[in-house]
Design a protein around this motif. Structure first.
Motif, PDB file in Angstrom:
ATOM      1  N   TYR A   1       1.901  11.895  12.263  1.00 56.99           N
ATOM      2  CA  TYR A   1       1.265  10.581  12.207  1.00 56.99           C
ATOM      3  C   TYR A   1       1.552   9.917  10.871  1.00 56.99           C
ATOM      4  O   TYR A   1       1.692  10.597   9.857  1.00 56.99           O
ATOM      5  CB  TYR A   1      -0.252  10.716  12.332  1.00 56.99           C
ATOM      6  CG  TYR A   1      -0.746  11.412  13.568  1.00 56.99           C
ATOM      7  CD1 TYR A   1      -0.903  12.798  13.596  1.00 56.99           C
ATOM      8  CD2 TYR A   1      -1.107  10.686  14.705  1.00 56.99           C
ATOM      9  CE1 TYR A   1      -1.377  13.451  14.727  1.00 56.99           C
ATOM     10  CE2 TYR A   1      -1.592  11.328  15.832  1.00 56.99           C
ATOM     11  CZ  TYR A   1      -1.719  12.702  15.835  1.00 56.99           C
ATOM     12  OH  TYR A   1      -2.203  13.337  16.954  1.00 56.99           O
ATOM     13  N   CYS A   2       1.566   8.582  10.856  1.00 55.65           N
ATOM     14  CA  CYS A   2       1.649   7.869   9.587  1.00 55.65           C
ATOM     15  C   CYS A   2       0.341   7.131   9.333  1.00 55.65           C
ATOM     16  O   CYS A   2      -0.471   6.899  10.244  1.00 55.65           O
ATOM     17  CB  CYS A   2       2.816   6.890   9.579  1.00 55.65           C
ATOM     18  SG  CYS A   2       2.663   5.529  10.742  1.00 55.65           S
ATOM     19  N   ASN A   3       0.135   6.777   8.097  1.00 59.35           N
ATOM     20  CA  ASN A   3      -1.044   6.027   7.692  1.00 59.35           C
ATOM     21  C   ASN A   3      -0.811   5.588   6.252  1.00 59.35           C
ATOM     22  O   ASN A   3       0.083   6.103   5.577  1.00 59.35           O
ATOM     23  CB  ASN A   3      -2.302   6.898   7.792  1.00 59.35           C
ATOM     24  CG  ASN A   3      -3.571   6.113   8.058  1.00 59.35           C
ATOM     25  OD1 ASN A   3      -3.856   5.136   7.379  1.00 59.35           O
ATOM     26  ND2 ASN A   3      -4.331   6.523   9.057  1.00 59.35           N
TER      27      ASN A   3
ATOM     28  N   VAL B   1       0.846  -1.193   0.000  1.00 53.90           N
ATOM     29  CA  VAL B   1       0.000   0.000   0.000  1.00 53.90           C
ATOM     30  C   VAL B   1       0.881   1.242   0.000  1.00 53.90           C
ATOM     31  O   VAL B   1       1.987   1.209   0.520  1.00 53.90           O
ATOM     32  CB  VAL B   1      -0.936   0.034   1.233  1.00 53.90           C
ATOM     33  CG1 VAL B   1      -1.931  -1.111   1.190  1.00 53.90           C
ATOM     34  CG2 VAL B   1      -0.153   0.020   2.521  1.00 53.90           C
ATOM     35  N   PRO B   2       0.387   2.337  -0.568  1.00 50.24           N
ATOM     36  CA  PRO B   2       1.125   3.588  -0.439  1.00 50.24           C
ATOM     37  C   PRO B   2       1.089   4.039   1.019  1.00 50.24           C
ATOM     38  O   PRO B   2       0.052   3.943   1.670  1.00 50.24           O
ATOM     39  CB  PRO B   2       0.342   4.565  -1.321  1.00 50.24           C
ATOM     40  CG  PRO B   2      -0.537   3.706  -2.163  1.00 50.24           C
ATOM     41  CD  PRO B   2      -0.837   2.500  -1.365  1.00 50.24           C
TER      42      PRO B   2
ATOM     43  N   ARG C   1       3.620   2.394  -3.935  1.00 54.51           N
ATOM     44  CA  ARG C   1       4.147   1.032  -3.948  1.00 54.51           C
ATOM     45  C   ARG C   1       5.363   0.904  -4.853  1.00 54.51           C
ATOM     46  O   ARG C   1       6.251   0.090  -4.608  1.00 54.51           O
ATOM     47  CB  ARG C   1       3.058   0.057  -4.396  1.00 54.51           C
ATOM     48  CG  ARG C   1       2.014  -0.214  -3.321  1.00 54.51           C
ATOM     49  CD  ARG C   1       0.855  -1.014  -3.856  1.00 54.51           C
ATOM     50  NE  ARG C   1       0.039  -0.220  -4.765  1.00 54.51           N
ATOM     51  CZ  ARG C   1      -1.079  -0.653  -5.301  1.00 54.51           C
ATOM     52  NH1 ARG C   1      -1.516  -1.870  -5.037  1.00 54.51           N
ATOM     53  NH2 ARG C   1      -1.763   0.125  -6.102  1.00 54.51           N
ATOM     54  N   ASP C   2       5.405   1.732  -5.916  1.00 58.63           N
ATOM     55  CA  ASP C   2       6.590   1.702  -6.785  1.00 58.63           C
ATOM     56  C   ASP C   2       7.539   2.851  -6.470  1.00 58.63           C
ATOM     57  O   ASP C   2       8.289   3.300  -7.327  1.00 58.63           O
ATOM     58  CB  ASP C   2       6.182   1.693  -8.254  1.00 58.63           C
ATOM     59  CG  ASP C   2       5.179   2.772  -8.583  1.00 58.63           C
ATOM     60  OD1 ASP C   2       4.781   2.872  -9.755  1.00 58.63           O
ATOM     61  OD2 ASP C   2       4.794   3.520  -7.674  1.00 58.63           O
TER      62      ASP C   2
ATOM     63  N   THR D   1       8.716  -0.535   7.780  1.00 56.79           N
ATOM     64  CA  THR D   1       8.853   0.769   8.433  1.00 56.79           C
ATOM     65  C   THR D   1       8.931   1.855   7.368  1.00 56.79           C
ATOM     66  O   THR D   1       9.547   1.657   6.316  1.00 56.79           O
ATOM     67  CB  THR D   1      10.125   0.795   9.310  1.00 56.79           C
ATOM     68  OG1 THR D   1      10.023  -0.229  10.310  1.00 56.79           O
ATOM     69  CG2 THR D   1      10.292   2.145   9.985  1.00 56.79           C
ATOM     70  N   VAL D   2       8.290   2.970   7.639  1.00 61.16           N
ATOM     71  CA  VAL D   2       8.390   4.131   6.763  1.00 61.16           C
ATOM     72  C   VAL D   2       9.028   5.265   7.561  1.00 61.16           C
ATOM     73  O   VAL D   2       8.813   5.385   8.767  1.00 61.16           O
ATOM     74  CB  VAL D   2       7.005   4.533   6.201  1.00 61.16           C
ATOM     75  CG1 VAL D   2       6.058   4.966   7.292  1.00 61.16           C
ATOM     76  CG2 VAL D   2       7.140   5.597   5.136  1.00 61.16           C
ATOM     77  N   TYR D   3       9.826   6.071   6.878  1.00 63.98           N
ATOM     78  CA  TYR D   3      10.594   7.124   7.532  1.00 63.98           C
ATOM     79  C   TYR D   3      10.234   8.482   6.942  1.00 63.98           C
ATOM     80  O   TYR D   3       9.784   8.599   5.800  1.00 63.98           O
ATOM     81  CB  TYR D   3      12.094   6.884   7.335  1.00 63.98           C
ATOM     82  CG  TYR D   3      12.573   5.542   7.828  1.00 63.98           C
ATOM     83  CD1 TYR D   3      12.677   4.463   6.958  1.00 63.98           C
ATOM     84  CD2 TYR D   3      12.919   5.360   9.158  1.00 63.98           C
ATOM     85  CE1 TYR D   3      13.110   3.221   7.407  1.00 63.98           C
ATOM     86  CE2 TYR D   3      13.364   4.120   9.619  1.00 63.98           C
ATOM     87  CZ  TYR D   3      13.456   3.060   8.740  1.00 63.98           C
ATOM     88  OH  TYR D   3      13.889   1.840   9.198  1.00 63.98           O
ATOM     89  N   LEU D   4      10.479   9.503   7.735  1.00 64.17           N
ATOM     90  CA  LEU D   4      10.372  10.874   7.248  1.00 64.17           C
ATOM     91  C   LEU D   4      11.602  11.613   7.750  1.00 64.17           C
ATOM     92  O   LEU D   4      11.722  11.880   8.959  1.00 64.17           O
ATOM     93  CB  LEU D   4       9.100  11.559   7.735  1.00 64.17           C
ATOM     94  CG  LEU D   4       8.861  12.948   7.148  1.00 64.17           C
ATOM     95  CD1 LEU D   4       8.537  12.857   5.647  1.00 64.17           C
ATOM     96  CD2 LEU D   4       7.727  13.668   7.880  1.00 64.17           C
ATOM     97  N   HIS D   5      12.509  11.914   6.829  1.00 64.16           N
ATOM     98  CA  HIS D   5      13.690  12.676   7.204  1.00 64.16           C
ATOM     99  C   HIS D   5      13.393  14.145   6.948  1.00 64.16           C
ATOM    100  O   HIS D   5      13.046  14.523   5.825  1.00 64.16           O
ATOM    101  CB  HIS D   5      14.905  12.222   6.399  1.00 64.16           C
ATOM    102  CG  HIS D   5      16.168  12.816   6.909  1.00 64.16           C
ATOM    103  ND1 HIS D   5      16.819  12.342   8.027  1.00 64.16           N
ATOM    104  CD2 HIS D   5      16.887  13.881   6.490  1.00 64.16           C
ATOM    105  CE1 HIS D   5      17.885  13.079   8.263  1.00 64.16           C
ATOM    106  NE2 HIS D   5      17.949  14.020   7.348  1.00 64.16           N
TER     107      HIS D   5
END
Length: 120
Positions: free
Chosen positions: A94-96, A32-33, A53-54, A77-81
């Motif tokens: 927040y993430c989603n 999922v995105p 996803r890509d 895991t998704v990151y935000l730098h």
């Protein structure tokens, strides 16, 4: 059931950097995105960044060129730098999972978020 756990927030001076992380169960990030939202005091939650996803990345205009979203499929895991932070970046992040219109997949299922405060 989807569970989202954000971490990495803190206090930083203007111009500083932080990296946020989001770990999840009940959803596989590579299918999922995923993305990030934030909510500043007294304001509505807003879209910040999305990774498809890509691995196509999109950003809100307010963070473009300063924030970078990434994903580790092996760690789910998704990151935000975040670089060049400004006081107006102060918010709970927040993430989603994120639809193409930047709305959240799970609007009734948010983590606790992670607080970012930017101040001198």
């Amino acid at each position: 059931q989807v569970q989202l756990v954000e971490s990495g927030g803190g206090f930083v001076q203007p111009g500083g950097s932080l990296e946020l992380s989001c770990a999840a169960s009940g959803v596989t990030f590579s299918t999922v995105p995923m993305g990030w939202y934030r909510q500043a005091p007294g304001k509505q939650r807003e879209f910040v960044a999305r990774i498809s996803r890509d691995l196509i990345k999109t950003y809100a205009d307010s963070v473009k060129g300063r924030f970078t979203i990434s994903r580790d499929g092996a760690k789910n895991t998704v990151y935000l730098h975040m670089n060049s932070l400004k006081p107006e970046d102060t918010a709970v992040y927040y993430c989603n999972a994120v639809f193409t219109d930047n709305s959240p997949y799970f609007p009734n299922n948010w983590g606790r978020g992670t607080q970012v405060k930017v101040s001198s």
